[in-house]
Enzyme design. Structure first.
Site, mmCIF file in Angstrom:
data_model
loop_
_atom_site.group_PDB
_atom_site.id
_atom_site.type_symbol
_atom_site.label_atom_id
_atom_site.label_comp_id
_atom_site.label_asym_id
_atom_site.label_seq_id
_atom_site.Cartn_x
_atom_site.Cartn_y
_atom_site.Cartn_z
ATOM 1 C CE LYS A 13 -2.294 -0.916 3.841
ATOM 2 N NZ LYS A 13 -1.664 -2.196 4.239
ATOM 3 N NE ARG A 88 -4.357 -1.237 9.637
ATOM 4 C CZ ARG A 88 -3.267 -0.661 9.122
ATOM 5 N NH1 ARG A 88 -3.272 0.603 8.802
ATOM 6 N NH2 ARG A 88 -2.194 -1.373 8.917
ATOM 7 N NE ARG A 127 7.460 -3.250 6.069
ATOM 8 C CZ ARG A 127 6.175 -2.947 6.153
ATOM 9 N NH1 ARG A 127 5.472 -2.744 5.052
ATOM 10 N NH2 ARG A 127 5.571 -2.902 7.312
ATOM 11 N NE ARG A 160 6.118 -0.830 10.228
ATOM 12 C CZ ARG A 160 4.942 -0.761 9.620
ATOM 13 N NH1 ARG A 160 4.835 -0.179 8.441
ATOM 14 N NH2 ARG A 160 3.867 -1.278 10.175
ATOM 15 N NE ARG A 171 1.835 -5.132 11.229
ATOM 16 C CZ ARG A 171 2.936 -5.036 10.479
ATOM 17 N NH1 ARG A 171 4.036 -5.709 10.803
ATOM 18 N NH2 ARG A 171 2.940 -4.290 9.415
HETATM 19 P P1 AMP Z 1 0.864 0.363 8.915
HETATM 20 O O1 AMP Z 1 2.055 1.236 8.852
HETATM 21 O O2 AMP Z 1 -0.256 0.823 8.029
HETATM 22 O O3 AMP Z 1 1.190 -1.101 8.735
HETATM 23 O O4 AMP Z 1 0.276 0.492 10.417
HETATM 24 C C1 AMP Z 1 1.068 0.124 11.533
HETATM 25 C C2 AMP Z 1 0.206 0.042 12.771
HETATM 26 O O5 AMP Z 1 -0.389 1.310 13.037
HETATM 27 C C3 AMP Z 1 -0.965 -0.929 12.695
HETATM 28 O O6 AMP Z 1 -0.582 -2.276 12.970
HETATM 29 C C4 AMP Z 1 -1.876 -0.355 13.779
HETATM 30 O O7 AMP Z 1 -1.411 -0.683 15.074
HETATM 31 C C5 AMP Z 1 -1.693 1.154 13.593
HETATM 32 N N1 AMP Z 1 -2.673 1.711 12.624
HETATM 33 C C6 AMP Z 1 -2.414 2.272 11.407
HETATM 34 N N2 AMP Z 1 -3.549 2.664 10.817
HETATM 35 C C7 AMP Z 1 -4.558 2.348 11.673
HETATM 36 C C8 AMP Z 1 -5.968 2.476 11.637
HETATM 37 N N3 AMP Z 1 -6.607 2.991 10.570
HETATM 38 N N4 AMP Z 1 -6.683 2.032 12.701
HETATM 39 C C9 AMP Z 1 -6.081 1.506 13.778
HETATM 40 N N5 AMP Z 1 -4.751 1.327 13.889
HETATM 41 C C10 AMP Z 1 -3.985 1.756 12.850
#
Ligand code: AMP
Length: 215
Positions: A13, A88, A127, A160, A171
């Protein structure tokens, strides 16, 4: 153009959102990056979000929804935006529709990037991300020219804290339970487009732009 990008962690994404931002000239709003910045800055939001993120759980809807609503109010979102990692949950999607309704706006396209779980685990495990510009690398599929250093800005690369095997599995489970139902939600809205997320980034980008221009 108002787009939401849906896909499991590791679907690509972020990479596609950055390419789409450049192509359409609309801002990319990556909620994961915004939350990581809040953690780094030590804000109250960051402190509340950290434990959820470290264990692969979703940050509570009201916190993320408020953060996104505030971001969407900025003038650069007037011509459109690209939400990467939001919504989400169904509650977030409903809150987003309500927020947009107030100004007579709506989501034009929900783009779902489809990638099988095995490929996701492989991608996330290797990654590396740039501390400075968030560019992404993979130790096998797209390594940087100099180990540990970003090709684009020479920033330091890091892994990360939620890209460990245990957290990756958590996740993916959260995605299946909380986020995958959005596919039905946007299908019923008539704006869902699904794109195969396997292949080179440029190839996937081409599929996305083809899909968008056909809709
Ligand atoms: P990402 O970088 O998109 O993989 O997001 C990393 C983490 O941020 C996720 O595993 C969640 O803990 C949190 N996160 C990101 N976007 C959301 C969202 N829309 N709702 C809830 N938690 C989020």
């Amino acid at each position: 153009m108002r787009i939401v990008l849906i896909g499991p962690p590791g679907a690509g994404k972020g990479t596609q959102a950055r390419m789409l931002q450049e192509h359409f000239g609309i801002p990319q709003i990556p909620t994961g990056d915004l939350l990581r910045e809040a953690i780094k800055a030590g804000t109250s939001l960051g402190k509340q979000a950290q434990t959820y993120m470290d264990t692969g759980k979703l940050v509570p809807d009201q916190l993320v929804t408020a953060m996104v609503a505030e971001r969407l109010e900025r003038p650069d979102c007037e011509p459109g935006f690209l939400l990467d990692g939001f919504p989400r949950t169904i509650a977030q999607a409903e809150a987003l529709s309500l927020h947009l309704d107030k100004t007579g706006q709506q989501i034009d396209c929900a783009l779902s990037l489809a990638v099988p779980n095995l490929a996701l685990i492989e991608r996330l495990g290797g990654r590396w991300v740039c501390h400075n510009c968030n560019a992404m690398y993979h130790e096998r599929f797209s390594p940087p020219q100099h180990p540990g250093q970003c090709d684009k800005c020479a920033g330091e690369l890091y892994q990360r804290s939620d890209d460990t095997r245990e957290t990756i599995i958590a996740r993916l489970d959260v995605y299946e339970r909380s986020t995958a139902p959005l596919i039905d939600f946007y299908e019923k809205n008539g704006c869902l487009r699904t794109v195969d997320g396997i292949g080179e980034p440029a190839e996937i980008f081409q599929r996305i732009t083809d899909t968008l221009s056909a809709s």
